[in-house]
Structures are given as C-alpha cells and as structure tokens.
Design a protein around this motif. Structure first.
Motif, short mmCIF file in Angstrom:
data_model
loop_
_atom_site.label_atom_id
_atom_site.label_comp_id
_atom_site.label_asym_id
_atom_site.label_seq_id
_atom_site.Cartn_x
_atom_site.Cartn_y
_atom_site.Cartn_z
N PRO A 105 -1.38 -6.69 -3.14
CA PRO A 105 -1.39 -5.74 -2.03
C PRO A 105 -2.78 -5.64 -1.41
O PRO A 105 -3.78 -5.68 -2.10
N ASP A 106 -2.82 -5.55 -0.08
CA ASP A 106 -4.04 -5.26 0.64
C ASP A 106 -4.18 -3.74 0.58
O ASP A 106 -3.27 -3.02 0.97
N SER A 107 -5.30 -3.27 0.09
CA SER A 107 -5.45 -1.83 -0.11
C SER A 107 -5.29 -1.04 1.19
O SER A 107 -5.04 0.15 1.16
N SER A 108 -5.42 -1.72 2.33
CA SER A 108 -5.26 -1.01 3.61
C SER A 108 -3.81 -0.99 4.07
O SER A 108 -3.47 -0.29 5.01
N ALA A 109 -2.94 -1.78 3.44
CA ALA A 109 -1.53 -1.83 3.83
C ALA A 109 -0.73 -0.91 2.92
O ALA A 109 -0.53 -1.21 1.75
N VAL A 110 -0.31 0.22 3.48
CA VAL A 110 0.38 1.21 2.67
C VAL A 110 1.54 1.85 3.43
O VAL A 110 1.59 1.82 4.66
N VAL A 111 2.43 2.44 2.67
CA VAL A 111 3.50 3.27 3.21
C VAL A 111 2.88 4.65 3.46
O VAL A 111 2.32 5.25 2.56
N ARG A 112 2.97 5.14 4.70
CA ARG A 112 2.43 6.46 5.03
C ARG A 112 3.48 7.55 4.89
O ARG A 112 3.15 8.68 4.56
N ALA A 113 4.74 7.22 5.19
CA ALA A 113 5.80 8.23 5.12
C ALA A 113 7.14 7.52 4.98
O ALA A 113 7.28 6.36 5.36
N VAL A 114 8.13 8.24 4.42
CA VAL A 114 9.50 7.74 4.32
C VAL A 114 10.43 8.84 4.82
O VAL A 114 10.18 10.02 4.63
N SER A 115 11.52 8.42 5.46
CA SER A 115 12.44 9.36 6.09
C SER A 115 13.87 8.83 6.01
O SER A 115 14.08 7.62 5.96
N SER A 116 14.83 9.74 6.02
CA SER A 116 16.23 9.35 6.06
C SER A 116 17.06 10.51 6.57
O SER A 116 16.64 11.66 6.50
N PRO A 135 1.83 0.66 -2.01
CA PRO A 135 1.25 -0.51 -1.35
C PRO A 135 2.33 -1.34 -0.67
O PRO A 135 3.50 -1.29 -1.04
N ILE A 136 1.89 -2.12 0.31
CA ILE A 136 2.76 -3.06 1.01
C ILE A 136 2.18 -4.46 0.83
O ILE A 136 0.99 -4.67 1.08
N VAL A 137 3.02 -5.38 0.39
CA VAL A 137 2.62 -6.78 0.27
C VAL A 137 3.43 -7.57 1.29
O VAL A 137 4.65 -7.46 1.34
N VAL A 138 2.73 -8.36 2.11
CA VAL A 138 3.35 -9.14 3.17
C VAL A 138 3.40 -10.60 2.74
O VAL A 138 2.39 -11.18 2.37
N THR A 139 4.60 -11.20 2.80
CA THR A 139 4.76 -12.63 2.52
C THR A 139 5.43 -13.28 3.72
O THR A 139 6.59 -12.97 4.03
#
Length: 187
Positions: free
Chosen positions: A6-17, A171-175
């Motif tokens: 994970p890039d420490s700057s790539a994160v989930v800020r909020a979740v909603s449903s 964290p968010i990991v992009v592939t």
C-alpha cells in the motif's frame, strides 16, 4: 502506479451504503463487500443491474456498478467552489484519497483494506439527480474537453472480486491490468 504494497497516501476516507434507492448514502463505520454482489445491505447489491433506469431497459444486464467510488479530492474541489458536500452525499460507497481514480484503466484491481478487491469496470455517468442534490454541481462533474468529448468526473464503478470489510483509514493497493490499457468508459 502498479504497487505490491500500500502507498501510505492511498487510503479509504469514508464508506457509505443505503438499503433503499436514495441519492445520498449515509456514512458507516464499515461496510462489507460480497464477492460478485457488491455492498452488503446496499440497494445496488446483486449480480444483475439495480439502477432503476437500467432495470427499466433490461433487468438481465450484468451489474457492472456494484460499488461506486469517488475521490475525496473531487469533494474538496466542490467545497472550495462553495458547495456543501460530504462523503456519501453523491451516492458513492467508498470515498478514496490519494488515488487518481479517473486515470485508472478498465480492469484495474483495487484492494481495499486487508482482503476486499474491487475490479474497476468504468466511469459513473453523472445524472440529473446530482443537480437536484445541489444546483450547479452537475456542471462541475461533467463537461467537455477541447475536442468536444464529454469529460465525466463523478467517480468510477466496479465489481467485487474478493469480499471483505472496508473501513475509513484502510489502505488502498492499486494493481494495473497488463497492457494494453483500455481507458474508462461509462458503464
């Protein structure tokens, strides 16, 4: 952008449903993604389309819009322009930070948290409901490029490949998929 950690700057800020077809979705402490279905308890959960306009056209279409993601940077732009908008209010399930969502190619995998994986299927097509939410916002999220092509900035859509819980701060990991990369189109 292809990352194994994970890039420490790539994160989930909020979740909603939302369990009903409301435009805005209330924020949650966490959401659970279900493989092949979407967000547990959300009105758009399922293998076939759930967006009302698409159901009216053909209810048997595959659901390529199981998860809606918007970048927090867009919300910050809207706030700076004078619009009162918070995570979930534009209908997204996941608000991200530090990922150029609109620049991702089709087929990109986003690992959200420890296990959940979403495959990017395309762009969200902004609709009139955005304008009904806040007058003027639609013009900020859809426009025209110099060549006359439509530019959509209201987030991206995806399908759940691997289930799991997702919470703010994850964290968010992009592939990226193997080349050649296909640009995002509306789904």
């Amino acid at each position: 952008m292809d990352q194994n950690a994970p890039d420490s700057s790539a994160v989930v800020r909020a979740v909603s449903s939302s369990g009903t077809h409301t435009f805005s979705k209330p924020g949650r402490d966490r959401i659970r993604l279900l493989a092949g279905l979407g967000v547990e308890g959300d009105a758009h959960l399922g293998t076939t389309v759930k967006h009302r306009s698409r159901v009216a056209r053909d209810p048997s279409q595959p659901n390529l819009r199981q998860v809606h993601l918007i970048h927090a940077e867009l919300l910050a732009e809207l706030i700076e322009a004078g619009y009162d908008v918070a995570p979930g209010q534009l209908g997204e399930n996941v608000t991200t930070e530090g990922v150029d969502l609109l620049g991702l190619p089709t087929g990109t995998l986003l690992r959200l948290g420890q296990t959940a994986e979403v495959e990017v299927t395309g762009l969200r097509n902004p609709c009139r409901q955005i304008e009904d939410f806040r007058t003027g916002v639609l013009a900020r999220v859809v426009g025209r490029a110099e060549d006359g092509s439509v530019v959509r900035r209201a987030g991206i859509m995806g399908i759940v490949r691997t289930g799991g819980e997702v919470a703010p701060g994850d964290p968010i990991v992009v592939t990226l998929p193997p080349p050649p990369h296909r640009p995002l189109e509306c789904v």
